[in-house]
Design a protein around this motif. Structure first.
Motif, PDB file in Angstrom:
ATOM      1  N   GLY A  91     -73.354   8.400   4.863  1.00 55.47           N
ATOM      2  CA  GLY A  91     -72.497   7.222   4.713  1.00 55.47           C
ATOM      3  C   GLY A  91     -72.560   6.338   5.944  1.00 55.47           C
ATOM      4  N   GLY A  92     -71.937   5.210   5.852  1.00 52.00           N
ATOM      5  CA  GLY A  92     -71.888   4.348   7.016  1.00 52.00           C
ATOM      6  C   GLY A  92     -72.965   3.292   7.030  1.00 52.00           C
ATOM      7  N   ALA A  93     -73.615   3.095   5.875  1.00 52.39           N
ATOM      8  CA  ALA A  93     -74.665   2.087   5.820  1.00 52.39           C
ATOM      9  C   ALA A  93     -74.078   0.676   5.799  1.00 52.39           C
ATOM     10  N   ARG A  94     -72.795   0.575   5.439  1.00 55.03           N
ATOM     11  CA  ARG A  94     -72.176  -0.746   5.342  1.00 55.03           C
ATOM     12  C   ARG A  94     -70.845  -0.745   6.076  1.00 55.03           C
ATOM     13  N   SER A  95     -70.813  -1.332   7.265  1.00 56.37           N
ATOM     14  CA  SER A  95     -69.573  -1.304   8.031  1.00 56.37           C
ATOM     15  C   SER A  95     -68.477  -2.115   7.362  1.00 56.37           C
ATOM     16  N   ASP A  96     -68.827  -3.207   6.642  1.00 54.10           N
ATOM     17  CA  ASP A  96     -67.782  -4.015   5.994  1.00 54.10           C
ATOM     18  C   ASP A  96     -67.019  -3.194   4.961  1.00 54.10           C
ATOM     19  N   ARG A  97     -67.745  -2.338   4.213  1.00 52.01           N
ATOM     20  CA  ARG A  97     -67.091  -1.492   3.210  1.00 52.01           C
ATOM     21  C   ARG A  97     -66.226  -0.430   3.879  1.00 52.01           C
ATOM     22  N   LEU A  98     -66.759   0.163   4.937  1.00 51.36           N
ATOM     23  CA  LEU A  98     -66.012   1.212   5.637  1.00 51.36           C
ATOM     24  C   LEU A  98     -64.733   0.653   6.235  1.00 51.36           C
ATOM     25  N   LEU A  99     -64.832  -0.552   6.822  1.00 52.17           N
ATOM     26  CA  LEU A  99     -63.647  -1.171   7.427  1.00 52.17           C
ATOM     27  C   LEU A  99     -62.621  -1.533   6.359  1.00 52.17           C
ATOM     28  N   TYR A 100     -63.102  -2.002   5.203  1.00 53.29           N
ATOM     29  CA  TYR A 100     -62.216  -2.340   4.084  1.00 53.29           C
ATOM     30  C   TYR A 100     -61.460  -1.093   3.631  1.00 53.29           C
ATOM     31  N   GLN A 101     -62.208  -0.002   3.455  1.00 54.77           N
ATOM     32  CA  GLN A 101     -61.596   1.265   3.029  1.00 54.77           C
ATOM     33  C   GLN A 101     -60.582   1.746   4.070  1.00 54.77           C
ATOM     34  N   ALA A 102     -60.943   1.659   5.341  1.00 50.61           N
ATOM     35  CA  ALA A 102     -60.053   2.105   6.403  1.00 50.61           C
ATOM     36  C   ALA A 102     -58.805   1.218   6.476  1.00 50.61           C
ATOM     37  N   LYS A 103     -58.995  -0.089   6.298  1.00 48.06           N
ATOM     38  CA  LYS A 103     -57.877  -1.043   6.332  1.00 48.06           C
ATOM     39  C   LYS A 103     -56.856  -0.685   5.252  1.00 48.06           C
ATOM     40  N   LEU A 104     -57.360  -0.362   4.047  1.00 50.53           N
ATOM     41  CA  LEU A 104     -56.481   0.021   2.944  1.00 50.53           C
ATOM     42  C   LEU A 104     -55.778   1.345   3.235  1.00 50.53           C
ATOM     43  N   ALA A 105     -56.509   2.275   3.835  1.00 49.34           N
ATOM     44  CA  ALA A 105     -55.946   3.605   4.081  1.00 49.34           C
ATOM     45  C   ALA A 105     -54.906   3.573   5.195  1.00 49.34           C
ATOM     46  N   LEU A 106     -55.047   2.629   6.120  1.00 40.92           N
ATOM     47  CA  LEU A 106     -54.145   2.578   7.275  1.00 40.92           C
ATOM     48  C   LEU A 106     -52.896   1.742   7.023  1.00 40.92           C
ATOM     49  N   GLN A 109     -48.415   0.085   2.740  1.00 37.61           N
ATOM     50  CA  GLN A 109     -48.152  -0.554   1.440  1.00 37.61           C
ATOM     51  C   GLN A 109     -49.402  -0.570   0.569  1.00 37.61           C
ATOM     52  N   ALA A 110     -50.533  -0.929   1.195  1.00 41.13           N
ATOM     53  CA  ALA A 110     -51.787  -0.986   0.452  1.00 41.13           C
ATOM     54  C   ALA A 110     -52.166   0.407  -0.045  1.00 41.13           C
ATOM     55  N   ARG A 111     -51.956   1.390   0.834  1.00 38.89           N
ATOM     56  CA  ARG A 111     -52.315   2.759   0.451  1.00 38.89           C
ATOM     57  C   ARG A 111     -51.492   3.215  -0.753  1.00 38.89           C
ATOM     58  N   LEU A 112     -50.207   2.900  -0.742  1.00 37.79           N
ATOM     59  CA  LEU A 112     -49.352   3.280  -1.867  1.00 37.79           C
ATOM     60  C   LEU A 112     -49.844   2.613  -3.157  1.00 37.79           C
ATOM     61  N   LYS A 113     -50.256   1.345  -3.042  1.00 36.56           N
ATOM     62  CA  LYS A 113     -50.763   0.636  -4.223  1.00 36.56           C
ATOM     63  C   LYS A 113     -52.023   1.307  -4.761  1.00 36.56           C
ATOM     64  N   VAL A 114     -52.900   1.722  -3.852  1.00 40.57           N
ATOM     65  CA  VAL A 114     -54.138   2.399  -4.270  1.00 40.57           C
ATOM     66  C   VAL A 114     -53.795   3.727  -4.949  1.00 40.57           C
ATOM     67  N   VAL A 115     -52.866   4.460  -4.337  1.00 40.58           N
ATOM     68  CA  VAL A 115     -52.465   5.752  -4.896  1.00 40.58           C
ATOM     69  C   VAL A 115     -51.867   5.564  -6.288  1.00 40.58           C
ATOM     70  N   ARG A 116     -51.014   4.517  -6.414  1.00 34.66           N
ATOM     71  CA  ARG A 116     -50.394   4.254  -7.724  1.00 34.66           C
ATOM     72  C   ARG A 116     -51.460   3.923  -8.772  1.00 34.66           C
ATOM     73  N   LYS A 117     -52.457   3.160  -8.354  1.00 34.79           N
ATOM     74  CA  LYS A 117     -53.546   2.810  -9.281  1.00 34.79           C
ATOM     75  C   LYS A 117     -54.308   4.065  -9.708  1.00 34.79           C
ATOM     76  N   MET A 118     -54.522   4.962  -8.750  1.00 37.46           N
ATOM     77  CA  MET A 118     -55.227   6.210  -9.060  1.00 37.46           C
ATOM     78  C   MET A 118     -54.470   7.001 -10.120  1.00 37.46           C
ATOM     79  N   TYR A 119     -53.142   7.107  -9.946  1.00 34.74           N
ATOM     80  CA  TYR A 119     -52.338   7.845 -10.926  1.00 34.74           C
ATOM     81  C   TYR A 119     -52.313   7.123 -12.263  1.00 34.74           C
ATOM     82  N   GLU A 120     -52.264   5.795 -12.212  1.00 35.53           N
ATOM     83  CA  GLU A 120     -52.222   5.021 -13.457  1.00 35.53           C
ATOM     84  C   GLU A 120     -53.494   5.266 -14.270  1.00 35.53           C
TER      85      GLU A 120
END
Lengths: 303, 99
Positions: A91-106, A109-120
């Motif tokens: 992994g790590g071929a695309r820093s923009d994707r990794l930063l996007y994923q990290a931004k959401l995880a950190l 509020q965004a993380r909760l939204k992602v988690v809710r979407k996963m459950y949905e």
């Protein structure tokens, strides 16, 4: 001269192949398995998402290099697909994707939204409002337990809960063995898809602290509509080699559900639910001096 | 789409195949017959192959998108990888042991 090798898109691949015995090498540029009698079998490595190498295989340097060049994930597994190591397209071929994923995880509020979407996506309905990630995890645990009970009842399997010891395989009962073998298949192709899409397998939203946290997050969304029923169906028949039968059936269900075509859009859909913009490169950053060429592969593939 | 490749088969079989299929190279036939016609053509090959060998491949609803069948002795033999069909290449002295 032949043009250079490039990876092809995940959706155009066969899901996975298990290789049991033999020397894996490159002959005339092709990925081959050679057994002790000198019989060689070509593996169309570029058209496969993930290769599972079982005990009894030896892989040459050139073979591993070829797998990496065509963007195919190699996973070294123990009995019934218990994962040991993986390599191929790190992994790590695309820093923009990794930063996007990290931004959401950190961002809580965004993380909760992602988690809710996963459950949905997983349960087909929105989870109750105003719950924390911990509360949602509790609700999920109870639902998963019930789903297993229902599946066991549906296929007439005696089920005493999801119990397994990764260090001592033989102590599992047949349904648990089948389920472990089936999820191992699903995790293999899910990791291949996450890497191909340019994200990090370790940065999870529901799961955390493991090298494959995000793999478990994504695999869980589709687990109960793909591999879990397959595992119970096979456990009910109690075949001689349950693991082999499970793999075969998993490949069938991956094909029928067109999972390899759907899994990357699914990853994007889940992350988009976080409601954050992908990060823009900072002004002072320097773009690549030599422009990347367009390839047939996914964005995470190194062309 | 269907492809038949023949090796060392009698000329009458090659002529017969050319009745329904197009011979694009020596012993290589292509066409797009229905399932019934494909089985009918393959039966002709099974009947007329004698000491030669032949392989037929056609597109179908498997994971790889195609399937194939063989007849006669060849160093390349089909193998089953958990339901996925691949081909093994036997070393020269193993040929007699082939199926």
């Amino acid at each position: 001269m032949l043009p250079p090798l490039k990876p092809i898109a995940m959706k155009e691949r066969i899901s996975l192949i298990f290789i049991e015995y033999g020397e894996i090498d490159v002959l005339d540029g092709a990925f081959v398995v050679i057994d002790k009698n000198g019989v060689r079998t070509h593996i169309p490595i570029g058209s496969i998402a993930c290769i599972m190498l079982e005990p009894g295989t030896r892989v040459s340097h050139r073979a591993a290099a070829l797998a990496a060049r065509v963007g195919t994930l190699l996973v070294w597994v123990g009995e019934a697909g218990v994962r040991l190591y993986a390599s191929g397209q790190p992994g790590g071929a695309r820093s923009d994707r990794l930063l996007y994923q990290a931004k959401l995880a950190l961002d809580d509020q965004a993380r909760l939204k992602v988690v809710r979407k996963m459950y949905e996506l997983r349960f087909g309905e929105k989870p109750p409002e105003r719950r924390s990630v911990e509360q949602l995890r509790g609700i999920e645990g109870a639902r998963v337990k019930k789903t297993y009970d229902n599946l066991a009842k549906q296929y007439g399997v005696s089920w005493k809960g999801r119990r397994y010891d990764p260090t001592d395989w033989d102590t599992s009962d047949v349904p648990n063995t089948c389920l472990s073998a089936a999820t191992a298949c699903l995790y293999g192709i899910t990791e291949a898809a996450i890497l191909a899409a340019g994200y990090a397998p370790a940065v999870g939203f529901i799961h955390t602290g493991k090298p494959l946290s995000f793999v478990y997050d994504i695999a869980d969304i589709v687990k109960f509509e793909t591999v879990a029923p397959v595992a119970f169906k096979i456990a009910a028949k109690a075949p001689q080699q349950p693991e082999r039968v499970v793999r075969l059936a998993c490949r069938d269900v991956f094909r029928e559900s067109k999972l390899l075509g759907k899994i990357i859009p699914l990853i994007e859909e889940v992350l988009t639910a976080g409601g954050l913009e992908p990060p823009y490169p900072p002004k002072e950053s320097v773009p690549p001096a030599i422009k990347e060429t367009e390839g047939l592969g996914n964005v995470g593939h190194r062309h | 789409m269907l492809v038949i490749v023949t090796e060392n088969v009698p000329p009458r079989l090659r002529g017969r195949l050319a009745v329904w299929l197009l011979e694009i190279r020596a012993g290589v036939y292509i066409g797009t017959p229905s399932k019934r016609l494909r089985e009918f053509i393959w039966n002709q090959v099974l009947e007329g192959v004698e000491d030669g060998n032949a392989v037929i491949a056609w597109n179908t609803n498997t994971e790889s998108g195609y399937d194939f069948a063989t007849v006669g002795k060849n160093r390349r033999v089909p193998v089953d990888f958990d339901g996925l069909r691949l081909v093994s290449f036997l070393p020269p002295d193993e040929q007699s042991k082939g199926p």
